[in-house]
Design a protein around this motif. Structure first.
Motif, PDB file in Angstrom:
ATOM      1  N   GLY A 246       0.789  -1.231   0.000  1.00  0.00           N
ATOM      2  CA  GLY A 246       0.000   0.000   0.000  1.00  0.00           C
ATOM      3  C   GLY A 246       0.819   1.278   0.000  1.00  0.00           C
ATOM      4  O   GLY A 246       0.274   2.349   0.254  1.00  0.00           O
TER       5      GLY A 246
ATOM      6  N   THR B  26      -0.222   3.465  -3.200  1.00  0.00           N
ATOM      7  CA  THR B  26      -1.512   4.115  -3.038  1.00  0.00           C
ATOM      8  C   THR B  26      -1.474   5.126  -1.898  1.00  0.00           C
ATOM      9  O   THR B  26      -2.041   6.201  -1.990  1.00  0.00           O
ATOM     10  N   GLY B  27      -0.767   4.742  -0.831  1.00  0.00           N
ATOM     11  CA  GLY B  27      -0.682   5.628   0.327  1.00  0.00           C
ATOM     12  C   GLY B  27      -0.086   6.972  -0.045  1.00  0.00           C
ATOM     13  O   GLY B  27      -0.482   8.004   0.483  1.00  0.00           O
TER      14      GLY B  27
ATOM     15  N   ASN C 260      -7.152   3.592  -7.227  1.00  0.00           N
ATOM     16  CA  ASN C 260      -6.387   2.737  -6.325  1.00  0.00           C
ATOM     17  C   ASN C 260      -5.593   1.775  -7.191  1.00  0.00           C
ATOM     18  O   ASN C 260      -6.067   0.711  -7.576  1.00  0.00           O
TER      19      ASN C 260
ATOM     20  N   ARG D 266      -3.119  -0.056  -6.580  1.00  0.00           N
ATOM     21  CA  ARG D 266      -2.813  -1.372  -5.983  1.00  0.00           C
ATOM     22  C   ARG D 266      -3.948  -2.354  -6.261  1.00  0.00           C
ATOM     23  O   ARG D 266      -3.716  -3.500  -6.641  1.00  0.00           O
ATOM     24  N   ASN D 267      -5.188  -1.867  -6.103  1.00  0.00           N
ATOM     25  CA  ASN D 267      -6.336  -2.720  -6.424  1.00  0.00           C
ATOM     26  C   ASN D 267      -6.337  -3.098  -7.891  1.00  0.00           C
ATOM     27  O   ASN D 267      -6.585  -4.243  -8.251  1.00  0.00           O
TER      28      ASN D 267
ATOM     29  N   PHE E  55      -1.113   6.933   4.548  1.00  0.00           N
ATOM     30  CA  PHE E  55      -1.104   5.484   4.323  1.00  0.00           C
ATOM     31  C   PHE E  55      -2.359   5.055   3.594  1.00  0.00           C
ATOM     32  O   PHE E  55      -3.327   5.810   3.510  1.00  0.00           O
ATOM     33  N   GLU E  56      -2.314   3.835   3.090  1.00  0.00           N
ATOM     34  CA  GLU E  56      -3.541   3.242   2.600  1.00  0.00           C
ATOM     35  C   GLU E  56      -3.911   2.108   3.536  1.00  0.00           C
ATOM     36  O   GLU E  56      -3.071   1.258   3.840  1.00  0.00           O
ATOM     37  N   ASP E  57      -5.135   2.109   4.030  1.00  0.00           N
ATOM     38  CA  ASP E  57      -5.622   0.923   4.725  1.00  0.00           C
ATOM     39  C   ASP E  57      -5.967  -0.042   3.610  1.00  0.00           C
ATOM     40  O   ASP E  57      -6.997   0.081   2.947  1.00  0.00           O
ATOM     41  N   THR E  58      -5.090  -1.014   3.380  1.00  0.00           N
ATOM     42  CA  THR E  58      -5.266  -1.867   2.192  1.00  0.00           C
ATOM     43  C   THR E  58      -6.447  -2.811   2.332  1.00  0.00           C
ATOM     44  O   THR E  58      -6.920  -3.369   1.355  1.00  0.00           O
TER      45      THR E  58
ATOM     46  N   GLY F 241      -9.005  -0.457   1.228  1.00  0.00           N
ATOM     47  CA  GLY F 241      -8.703   0.164  -0.061  1.00  0.00           C
ATOM     48  C   GLY F 241      -8.854   1.677   0.009  1.00  0.00           C
ATOM     49  O   GLY F 241      -9.204   2.326  -0.971  1.00  0.00           O
ATOM     50  N   GLN F 242      -8.610   2.232   1.183  1.00  0.00           N
ATOM     51  CA  GLN F 242      -8.769   3.680   1.353  1.00  0.00           C
ATOM     52  C   GLN F 242      -7.450   4.334   1.725  1.00  0.00           C
ATOM     53  O   GLN F 242      -6.760   3.868   2.624  1.00  0.00           O
ATOM     54  N   THR F 243      -7.153   5.406   1.037  1.00  0.00           N
ATOM     55  CA  THR F 243      -5.974   6.180   1.394  1.00  0.00           C
ATOM     56  C   THR F 243      -6.374   7.198   2.447  1.00  0.00           C
ATOM     57  O   THR F 243      -7.405   7.855   2.302  1.00  0.00           O
TER      58      THR F 243
END
Lengths: 369, 728
Positions: free
Chosen positions: A19, A22-23, A34, A36-37, B547-550, B553-555
């Motif tokens: 992540g 995306t982060g 996104n 990564r998705n 960060f992204e909470d993978t 799927g949210q940044t």
């Protein structure tokens, strides 16, 4: 390109889903992109991700995702390939299509005719490049046509003349470098441009090229396969001239200046010090720093074809300009025509013209000479 | 020093190896090429010591060919192994047996399901007796697997074990030609033919024995070195423990509590440290470094440099007067990672072992400005000695244990986290010092920026680890370290918000997963997603974490007032010094390489040198201690045996042919061959203790004066000829 091909080409199965890409993605502030998705869907399930226009085309190809990736994957290159499929299928915004067509027809994405490419030189005695000259100044489409960016080209020319550098331009022979074309996924056209430009450069037996656009710099330096000439960004050359004491400062600026690192110059090519060196050597200036500078610099949203497609949502450039004001800067210095343009727009839309000015480093330098 | 010659074959004990030294591979194209072609055991002699051996007077050069049952007319027995289905499913073993039987000197040939099994070995022995075999060929797997097994079978029947030839039908035939059984069978025949060709020329060889100095050197005084030293000393051997810093204890001494049991680190470590200092068998060389090492297993010589402390260690009682009187008290304390300060005269921490003060020359007013000397005047025991010099000591040991530990990854190499730029961004190890009761804040977990209690703490995993750009490996301890620290933060401040940002939480050890559950129950938030960036907004003291909470799927962006970076573990910067001195191998991650990742985890390629702790790779305390005990156990074996046996497959110089050109000397990386200065004609002479039998000299010798026992030119030529003959 199929999901399988994309997976192979971009080594997507090596992704550890951390992540970071995306982060750190700057446009995640405004869209649901996104990557990564997207990559996971392609790699694990063999499906091309559904990619709404305002997600796919929000990527600015700033490459921060690549810089952070612990597995050396280039997520933005993967997105460019998906764009490529859409370009091939003709499923792109008309503004993008027009820009690409204009590149093909006129050698620039701005829809302007070739003969006007040298219009900015009207009041200047800029020579056409010849083999015995030290530098070819590759102007680039935006500084050649955009009235605001033309000022940068003019300032840079002033600096070169004052330093007594022998240089010339390609005039109407000059073509689009292709960087944005590449970012829009039209790799066929990019190859065509690269070939044509290389041929032109070979004709003049080019040894040293200088450009005031980090996008051109990047593409010549890293995307042209058989390059046999040196590429310089204008800040590198100017910093050198200051080092060699070939420029005499006459006027004081008396300003607090904050410098914004362009993605294509900083993150993608590790040029951080030269622009700062120029600003620091200017008489009576104070160089300020953003907290998010250098490797952590923000993107202005100018790259990756974004000059020709508007993605709704908050503008990163506006936030950046506001930040600059918060740090107490009177001038936000840039070294890229796209940064210049996006920040100029942001200053106007945010209505802060009286608080901050946007200037290219070359403009600041020429003002003091 | 004394050498013992093997007179009976029964005392033969082969030392075999698993890997081919890369240097040799490249230098020895010719030999290696032949060797691999004919499936010989190229690497077998390479576990030999490769150090400069200074006194060679004790090495006698005599013919190494043994006197046991001589090479009469060769009577060869060929044993073709099925290796279950590994070989037999691809290679037609019956056909190979038929093929082998037709050779003139082959008196017996047979195939067997597993030649390495008990019945397989019995088959060899039985047929040695029955057919009076004097040469044995086993066509099976790599000699690295079972050479010793088969040699023992020969030995049991009174046959010289070096009259065995192994050809590899598995790794070099059936496995690589899985889809071409016909061709594989043909190749198997060629390989067997070449083994037969060589076997007719095999000669008996006799290994050599050396005595062993009954002492060990342990390098590094962290928990690994402490454990290894105590074990070796308790077995009954003299141990020299060398520690670079003024006190033993290593990183473990810096930790507050240990996971998952939350034992106080100092409480469980310091008794062991004291045991070291009191043990009659242990000589502790603190504030000392190993300058050079020479010799080989059983007979190492090491030079230790004991750095000047400017305090007489036999007079110092550790009273601390020097430190309290010292006017310079603002030196950043290395032990506290610069979070606290110390005097110029100092001990790193209160429980230091030995409890002897050290004067830091670089910051001492006397050494820098020629003034002060307060410590000298006030020391009640007159222990201060500004004239002290570094002291060199030479010691002799039989075995060496490397326990040099790790360095913490420098978080500055990841500029996105603003380490050192932001005061409240710390590493895991700094957190330990901060929360330790003996630390700079007396155990108060406070923000370094303003000394206030943090309300929201983020732990960021994998800093520098699992990253191609820095360290691709997992540092193994950081997940549990952060989870433990998250628990400690919650314990101090139950209302604080604590987040752990991870890619994968690796809680693999005994009781670790259960500990994680406990910490979750305590209210620690776990977020799957590596922090991408930390920054500070203008006019805002908070640290904004991006960060992204993978899993969602949210940044996101979240503000914290303290961020702890789980910096990974790296090889010691100065480990290379040891690596060069001992010519040890390193794995691609730059940690010391073990001889075999599974079966010889604490040995190195250099006989007599063993590894333990984080010098070999990142590991937590339970693993370090277990490995240290394993290394001690391994290092004690030669010491207990009292003698070591070396492979006889080394170089021999024919003095009649040698022209003293010294080319051999220039190609030998082991310094094992040189012109004999005592010899009038200065002919080359092999140091048998150092020669590993790599063959460099033999290949380079223009006069063809050098022979490799077990791989003579005649043997190899004949093998080659057989390899190049089409089998029928």
């Amino acid at each position: 390109m199929s999901a399988h091909d994309l997976t192979q080409k971009h080594k997507l199965l090596e992704c550890i889903q951390c992540g970071m890409c995306t982060g750190v993605c700057p446009v995640s502030k405004k869209t649901n992109l996104n990557v990564r998705n997207y990559m996971r869907e392609a790699a694990v399930y063999g499906e091309l991700p559904r990619h709404p226009e305002n997600e796919l085309w929000s990527c600015t190809t700033c490459a921060t995702c690549e810089a952070r990736c612990p597995k050396e994957i280039k997520p933005y290159e993967f997105l460019i390939d998906i764009r490529g499929s859409d370009v091939e299928a003709g499923k792109i915004a008309t503004t993008l299509r027009d820009a690409l067509e204009s590149v093909f027809k006129n050698g620039n994405p701005w829809g302007r005719i070739r003969s006007k490419r040298t219009e900015w030189t009207q009041d200047l005695a800029v020579k056409h490049y010849a083999k015995d000259m030290d530098f070819l100044y590759f102007v680039g489409c935006t500084p050649a046509y955009d009235p605001r960016a033309q000022e940068v080209a003019k300032s840079f020319v002033t600096c070169l003349e004052k330093a007594g550098i022998s240089f010339g331009i390609l005039g109407t022979e000059e073509n689009c470098c292709g960087n944005e074309v590449y970012g829009m996924g039209e790799k066929g056209l990019f190859e065509h441009l690269a070939e044509a430009n290389q041929k032109l450069f070979r004709k003049y037996d080019l040894k040293q090229l200088v450009t005031s656009c980090p996008h051109s710099y990047h593409t010549f330096k890293n995307r042209y396969e058989t390059r046999n000439f040196e590429v310089n960004h204008h800040t590198q050359l100017l910093a050198n001239l200051i080092d060699e004491e070939r420029l005499a400062f006459q006027k004081k600026l008396g300003k607090k200046i904050i410098y914004h690192d362009p993605c294509f110059l900083g993150k993608q090519n590790n040029i951080y010090d030269e622009p700062r060196k120029i600003i620091e050597s200017l008489p009576d200036v104070e160089l300020l720093e953003f907290d998010r500078s250098r490797e952590r610099s923000l993107c202005c949203e100018g790259g990756g074809g974004r000059m020709w497609i508007d993605i709704p949502g908050p503008r990163l450039a506006e936030a950046r300009v506001q930040e600059a004001i918060d740090y107490g800067a009177q001038i936000l210095a840039v070294a890229c025509p796209f940064c210049l343009s996006t920040f100029e727009d942001a200053v106007k839309t945010a209505g802060v013209e009286d608080q901050i000015q946007i200037k290219d480093v070359a403009e600041l330098l020429s003002q003091t000479l | 020093m004394q050498i013992v010659w093997t007179s009976t074959l029964h005392s033969y004990m082969p030392i075999f190896v698993s890997f081919l030294h890369p240097l040799q591979q490249s230098q020895f194209l010719f030999y290696c090429c032949l060797i691999s072609l004919s499936s010989l055991h190229a690497g077998k002699a390479l576990n030999r010591p490769i150090l400069r051996f200074q006194s060679s007077s004790w090495v006698r050069t005599v013919s190494r060919t043994g006197k046991s049952r001589g090479p009469e007319e060769p009577r060869i027995g060929v044993f073709i192994c099925h290796c279950g289905s590994n070989i037999a499913d691809i290679v037609d073993v019956k056909e190979v047996v038929d093929f082998a039987s037709k050779f003139p000197n082959v008196v017996f040939a047979v195939d067997e399901r597993y030649v390495c099994s008990e019945p397989g070995q019995a088959l060899i022995r039985e047929n040695i007796r029955k057919h009076k075999l004097n040469r044995v060929i086993v066509a099976s797997c790599s000699p690295r697997m079972h050479e010793t097994t088969f040699r023992k079978a020969l030995e049991a029947e009174g046959l010289n074990p070096f009259l065995l030839e192994i050809t590899n039908l598995r790794e070099q035939c059936s496995w690589v030609h899985m889809h071409e059984p016909r061709k594989a069978t043909q190749k198997a025949k060629v390989l067997v033919a070449s083994a037969i060709a060589k076997a007719t020329l095999l000669e008996p060889l006799t290994p050599m024995k050396f005595s062993v100095t009954p002492a060990a050197l342990v390098i590094g005084g962290g928990i690994a070195g402490i454990q290894a030293s105590l074990d070796l000393a308790n077995i009954g051997f003299k141990v020299h423990l060398v520690e670079k810093t003024p006190s033993i204890g290593g990183h473990m001494a810096q930790l507050d509590k240990t996971f998952p049991t939350l034992d106080c680190s100092a409480c469980i470590l310091t008794p062991k440290m004291v045991d070291v200092s009191r043990h009659p068998n242990i000589t502790l060389w603190s504030y000392s470094e190993v300058e050079s090492i020479s010799g080989f297993i059983g007979n190492f010589k090491a030079t230790i440099v004991e750095k000047a402390r400017y305090i007489n260690k036999s007079l110092c009682t550790g009273c601390g007067t020097c430190a309290s009187k010292c006017p310079v008290k603002t030196i950043p304390n290395e032990f506290d990672l610069g979070l606290g300060t110390r005097s110029v005269a100092y001990i790193p921490f209160p429980q230091a072992v030995p409890l002897i003060y050290t004067i830091d020359k670089e910051n001492c007013l006397y050494f820098t400005k020629g003034v002060c000397r307060v410590c000298e005047k006030t020391c009640p025991f007159k222990a201060v000695d500004f004239n002290q010099q570094d002291k060199k000591v030479e010691i002799e040991v039989g075995t060496i244990v490397i326990a040099t530990g790790y360095d913490l990854f420098d978080a500055n190499r990841k500029p996105e986290y603003g380490y050192k730029q932001y005061k409240n961004v710390l590493t895991n190890l700094e957190f330990e010092r901060l929360i330790s009761a003996a630390g700079p804040t007396g155990g108060q977990l406070v923000r370094p920026s303003d000394g206030r209690a943090p309300k929201k703490i983020a732990f960021v995993q994998c800093i520098g680890s699992r990253d191609i750009l820095t360290n691709p490996y997992c540092s193994r301890v950081c997940c549990m370290a952060s989870v433990k620290q998250a628990h400690q933060a919650k314990e101090k401040y139950p209302d604080a918000k604590v987040f752990v940002f991870y890619i994968d939480l690796r809680t693999f050890g005994k009781g670790y997963e259960e500990f994680l559950w406990r910490v979750q129950e305590e209210g620690v938030n776990l977020v799957r997603g590596k922090v991408a960036e930390i920054y500070r907004k203008p006019k805002d003291e908070n640290l904004t974490v991006l960060f992204e909470d993978t899993l969602l799927g949210q940044t996101r962006e979240m503000d914290f007032d303290m961020v702890i970076l789980a910096a990974g573990l790296e090889p010691r910067v100065d480990a290379q010094q040891i690596q060069k001195a001992l010519k040890l191998s390193m794995s691609p991650d730059s940690f010391f390489l073990e001889a075999h990742p599974k079966l010889r985890p604490v040995e190195t390629h250099i006989a007599g040198v063993y590894l333990c702790g984080c010098a070999q790779g990142p590991k937590d305390i339970p693993d370090v201690v277990a490995q240290a005990s394993a290394a001690a156990s391994q290092a004690s074996i030669p010491l207990i045996q009292g003698e070591v046996v070396s492979e006889p497959t080394i170089a021999y110089v024919d003095k009649e042919l040698c022209c003293s050109c010294k080319i051999c000397e220039s190609v030998c990386v082991y310094d094992a061959i040189e012109a004999d200065e005592t010899d009038e004609e200065k002919r080359a002479k092999v140091n048998e203790a150092l020669c590993v039998g790599c063959g460099s000299c033999a290949a380079a010798c223009p006069a063809r004066a050098i022979t490799m026992y077990g791989f003579t030119k005649e043997q190899i030529s004949k093998q080659l000829a057989a390899l190049l003959t089409e089998p029928t």
